[in-house]
Write a protein that holds these residues in place. Structure first.
Motif, PDB file in Angstrom:
ATOM      1  N   PHE A  40       8.850  -2.538  -4.998  1.00  0.00           N
ATOM      2  CA  PHE A  40       9.596  -1.669  -4.100  1.00  0.00           C
ATOM      3  C   PHE A  40      11.055  -2.110  -4.051  1.00  0.00           C
ATOM      4  O   PHE A  40      11.416  -3.188  -4.495  1.00  0.00           O
ATOM      5  N   GLY A  41      11.875  -1.247  -3.448  1.00  0.00           N
ATOM      6  CA  GLY A  41      13.260  -1.592  -3.158  1.00  0.00           C
ATOM      7  C   GLY A  41      14.229  -1.230  -4.264  1.00  0.00           C
ATOM      8  O   GLY A  41      13.901  -1.242  -5.447  1.00  0.00           O
ATOM      9  N   SER A  42      15.420  -0.879  -3.826  1.00  0.00           N
ATOM     10  CA  SER A  42      16.525  -0.588  -4.737  1.00  0.00           C
ATOM     11  C   SER A  42      17.818  -0.777  -3.963  1.00  0.00           C
ATOM     12  O   SER A  42      17.812  -1.164  -2.791  1.00  0.00           O
ATOM     13  N   ASP A  43      18.928  -0.499  -4.602  1.00  0.00           N
ATOM     14  CA  ASP A  43      20.219  -0.629  -3.917  1.00  0.00           C
ATOM     15  C   ASP A  43      20.331   0.316  -2.730  1.00  0.00           C
ATOM     16  O   ASP A  43      21.031   0.023  -1.761  1.00  0.00           O
ATOM     17  N   THR A  44      19.623   1.435  -2.792  1.00  0.00           N
ATOM     18  CA  THR A  44      19.722   2.430  -1.722  1.00  0.00           C
ATOM     19  C   THR A  44      18.487   2.501  -0.837  1.00  0.00           C
ATOM     20  O   THR A  44      18.520   3.115   0.220  1.00  0.00           O
ATOM     21  N   ASP A  45      17.392   1.880  -1.249  1.00  0.00           N
ATOM     22  CA  ASP A  45      16.142   1.944  -0.494  1.00  0.00           C
ATOM     23  C   ASP A  45      15.630   0.530  -0.256  1.00  0.00           C
ATOM     24  O   ASP A  45      15.206  -0.151  -1.189  1.00  0.00           O
ATOM     25  N   LYS A  46      15.691   0.076   0.982  1.00  0.00           N
ATOM     26  CA  LYS A  46      15.247  -1.270   1.337  1.00  0.00           C
ATOM     27  C   LYS A  46      13.804  -1.293   1.837  1.00  0.00           C
ATOM     28  O   LYS A  46      13.350  -2.318   2.348  1.00  0.00           O
ATOM     29  N   GLY A  47      13.083  -0.178   1.710  1.00  0.00           N
ATOM     30  CA  GLY A  47      11.697  -0.139   2.163  1.00  0.00           C
ATOM     31  C   GLY A  47      10.832  -1.128   1.399  1.00  0.00           C
ATOM     32  O   GLY A  47      10.878  -1.188   0.174  1.00  0.00           O
ATOM     33  N   ARG A  48      10.062  -1.915   2.135  1.00  0.00           N
ATOM     34  CA  ARG A  48       9.237  -2.945   1.502  1.00  0.00           C
ATOM     35  C   ARG A  48       7.868  -2.995   2.174  1.00  0.00           C
ATOM     36  O   ARG A  48       7.732  -2.667   3.348  1.00  0.00           O
ATOM     37  N   PRO A  49       6.842  -3.413   1.436  1.00  0.00           N
ATOM     38  CA  PRO A  49       5.469  -3.302   1.926  1.00  0.00           C
ATOM     39  C   PRO A  49       5.170  -4.276   3.054  1.00  0.00           C
ATOM     40  O   PRO A  49       5.371  -5.475   2.925  1.00  0.00           O
ATOM     41  N   ASP A  50       4.670  -3.734   4.157  1.00  0.00           N
ATOM     42  CA  ASP A  50       4.270  -4.540   5.304  1.00  0.00           C
ATOM     43  C   ASP A  50       2.738  -4.488   5.378  1.00  0.00           C
ATOM     44  O   ASP A  50       2.069  -4.847   4.431  1.00  0.00           O
ATOM     45  N   GLY A  51       2.165  -4.000   6.480  1.00  0.00           N
ATOM     46  CA  GLY A  51       0.715  -3.976   6.613  1.00  0.00           C
ATOM     47  C   GLY A  51       0.090  -2.793   5.909  1.00  0.00           C
ATOM     48  O   GLY A  51       0.715  -1.749   5.724  1.00  0.00           O
ATOM     49  N   GLY A  52      -1.188  -2.953   5.508  1.00  0.00           N
ATOM     50  CA  GLY A  52      -1.845  -1.898   4.759  1.00  0.00           C
ATOM     51  C   GLY A  52      -3.294  -1.681   5.141  1.00  0.00           C
ATOM     52  O   GLY A  52      -3.873  -2.432   5.928  1.00  0.00           O
ATOM     53  N   ALA A  53      -3.877  -0.635   4.557  1.00  0.00           N
ATOM     54  CA  ALA A  53      -5.275  -0.283   4.785  1.00  0.00           C
ATOM     55  C   ALA A  53      -5.797   0.443   3.559  1.00  0.00           C
ATOM     56  O   ALA A  53      -5.025   1.010   2.776  1.00  0.00           O
ATOM     57  N   VAL A  54      -7.121   0.445   3.397  1.00  0.00           N
ATOM     58  CA  VAL A  54      -7.777   1.104   2.268  1.00  0.00           C
ATOM     59  C   VAL A  54      -8.684   2.218   2.793  1.00  0.00           C
ATOM     60  O   VAL A  54      -9.357   2.046   3.816  1.00  0.00           O
ATOM     61  N   ASP A  55      -8.696   3.352   2.094  1.00  0.00           N
ATOM     62  CA  ASP A  55      -9.558   4.465   2.501  1.00  0.00           C
ATOM     63  C   ASP A  55     -10.863   4.463   1.702  1.00  0.00           C
ATOM     64  O   ASP A  55     -11.079   3.620   0.814  1.00  0.00           O
ATOM     65  N   VAL A  56     -11.750   5.402   2.008  1.00  0.00           N
ATOM     66  CA  VAL A  56     -13.070   5.425   1.374  1.00  0.00           C
ATOM     67  C   VAL A  56     -12.997   5.733  -0.116  1.00  0.00           C
ATOM     68  O   VAL A  56     -13.934   5.444  -0.861  1.00  0.00           O
ATOM     69  N   ASP A  57     -11.883   6.314  -0.564  1.00  0.00           N
ATOM     70  CA  ASP A  57     -11.704   6.589  -1.987  1.00  0.00           C
ATOM     71  C   ASP A  57     -11.140   5.387  -2.742  1.00  0.00           C
ATOM     72  O   ASP A  57     -10.904   5.473  -3.954  1.00  0.00           O
ATOM     73  N   GLY A  58     -10.885   4.289  -2.013  1.00  0.00           N
ATOM     74  CA  GLY A  58     -10.344   3.099  -2.648  1.00  0.00           C
ATOM     75  C   GLY A  58      -8.848   3.115  -2.819  1.00  0.00           C
ATOM     76  O   GLY A  58      -8.292   2.282  -3.548  1.00  0.00           O
ATOM     77  N   CYS A  59      -8.173   4.040  -2.156  1.00  0.00           N
ATOM     78  CA  CYS A  59      -6.715   4.101  -2.225  1.00  0.00           C
ATOM     79  C   CYS A  59      -6.099   3.212  -1.152  1.00  0.00           C
ATOM     80  O   CYS A  59      -6.648   3.062  -0.059  1.00  0.00           O
ATOM     81  N   TYR A  60      -4.949   2.645  -1.476  1.00  0.00           N
ATOM     82  CA  TYR A  60      -4.272   1.699  -0.590  1.00  0.00           C
ATOM     83  C   TYR A  60      -3.081   2.377   0.073  1.00  0.00           C
ATOM     84  O   TYR A  60      -2.257   3.007  -0.593  1.00  0.00           O
ATOM     85  N   TRP A  61      -3.012   2.239   1.400  1.00  0.00           N
ATOM     86  CA  TRP A  61      -1.909   2.781   2.194  1.00  0.00           C
ATOM     87  C   TRP A  61      -1.048   1.632   2.683  1.00  0.00           C
ATOM     88  O   TRP A  61      -1.567   0.633   3.190  1.00  0.00           O
TER      89      TRP A  61
END
Length: 294
Positions: free
Chosen positions: A189-210
């Motif tokens: 994640f992250g770029s010169d214009t986007d400082k968004g970075r991964p904090d807390g997460g969760a997984v759904d029943v399809d195995g996808c990560y949020w």
């Protein structure tokens, strides 16, 4: 970006974190780390109860038989439903002047996997640990801010983020032994214009990560292969963690932070520190209960 989260509680939390749904009680627990609070929110009645602890609380898991396992600055504790520290399970093995437990999650077999934060923000002294009846064992070291702990539906994959390094990893995880191996990059994640970075997460029943993107103002959903599937806006610059809840496990809750944010940011995002939620198209997974004998 899809329109996403809406206001549930305007709490002005300092550092809202670790939302955790209790299936048995049908309530949401979540933290304000800096104020040493565990909140208990009943969405049916709208009632909110606050439990005060004597130390900053970075993460919790629901314990079998009631109460919590909690990661505090001093270590891991069993905590009663009223906030009483019942029994210390393990010391924080790091320098407590600049380290506290941060994000954590109960694994499929009832162990607790939790990481620490290096408050110097530069030395890389934080780690990721597993606690079971044999004590505390280190799974990873050299971290700045341990976050994002979650498990795949079959329990054989561990997700983990190092937030200040803009990195999200996966490990092969052995549910029987609680060992983690073969760490590899899942997303960056992250770029010169986007400082968004991964904090807390969760997984759904399809195995996808949020993942909630701190300083990114949004939540993203990734496939198990690390492909970005969707992202949803949050009315706060600094969302901190998501969890699934509700009677059908399709309400996605999201905490946020206001601490350390500029006056301009707080003016632009007056709901910083609030609790948000949205209806998801897919259900989440109930969290296992902590078992000290696991």
């Amino acid at each position: 970006m899809q329109t996403g989260f809406e206001l549930v509680l305007d709490l002005k939390a300092s550092l809202g974190e670790c939302p955790l749904w209790s299936v048995a009680e049908q309530v949401l627990y979540f933290l304000d780390i800096k104020r040493c609070w565990i909140h208990r929110f009943d969405p049916e009645s709208g009632g909110l109860k606050t439990i005060e602890l004597p130390e900053e609380v970075g993460c919790i898991g629901l314990a079998a038989g009631g109460g919590f396992i909690a990661g505090l600055r001093s270590g891991l504790w069993l905590v009663g439903t009223n906030g009483t520290l019942l029994r210390k399970l393990a010391d924080n093995p790091e320098d407590q002047a600049s380290s506290r437990f941060n994000d954590g999650m109960v694994d499929p077999k009832g162990r607790f996997v939790a990481g620490t934060v290096d408050e110097t923000r530069e030395k890389g002294n934080a780690g990721l640990y597993r606690f079971d009846r044999n004590g505390l064992a280190q799974l990873a070291d050299g971290l700045l801010t341990s976050n994002g702990v979650a498990f795949s539906p079959d329990g054989q994959r561990l997700y983990h983020a190092d937030t200040l390094r803009y990195a999200l990893y996966t490990y092969d995880y052995a549910p029987v032994t609680g060992t983690a191996s073969n760490r590899r990059a899942f997303a960056r994640f992250g770029s010169d214009t986007d400082k968004g970075r991964p904090d807390g997460g969760a997984v759904d029943v399809d195995g996808c990560y949020w993942t909630a993107l701190f300083e990114g103002g949004r939540v993203q959903r990734y496939s198990a292969d690390g492909i970005l599937l969707a992202e949803y806006s949050v009315p706060a610059k600094c969302p901190t963690m998501v969890t699934f809840g509700g009677s059908d496990m399709r309400t996605l809750y999201c905490t946020s932070a206001s601490v350390g944010r500029s006056a301009d940011e707080l003016a632009a995002f007056p709901l910083s520190g609030a609790l948000f939620a949205m209806r998801a198209d897919v259900a989440g997974l109930p969290k296992p209960l902590f078992n000290p004998e696991a």
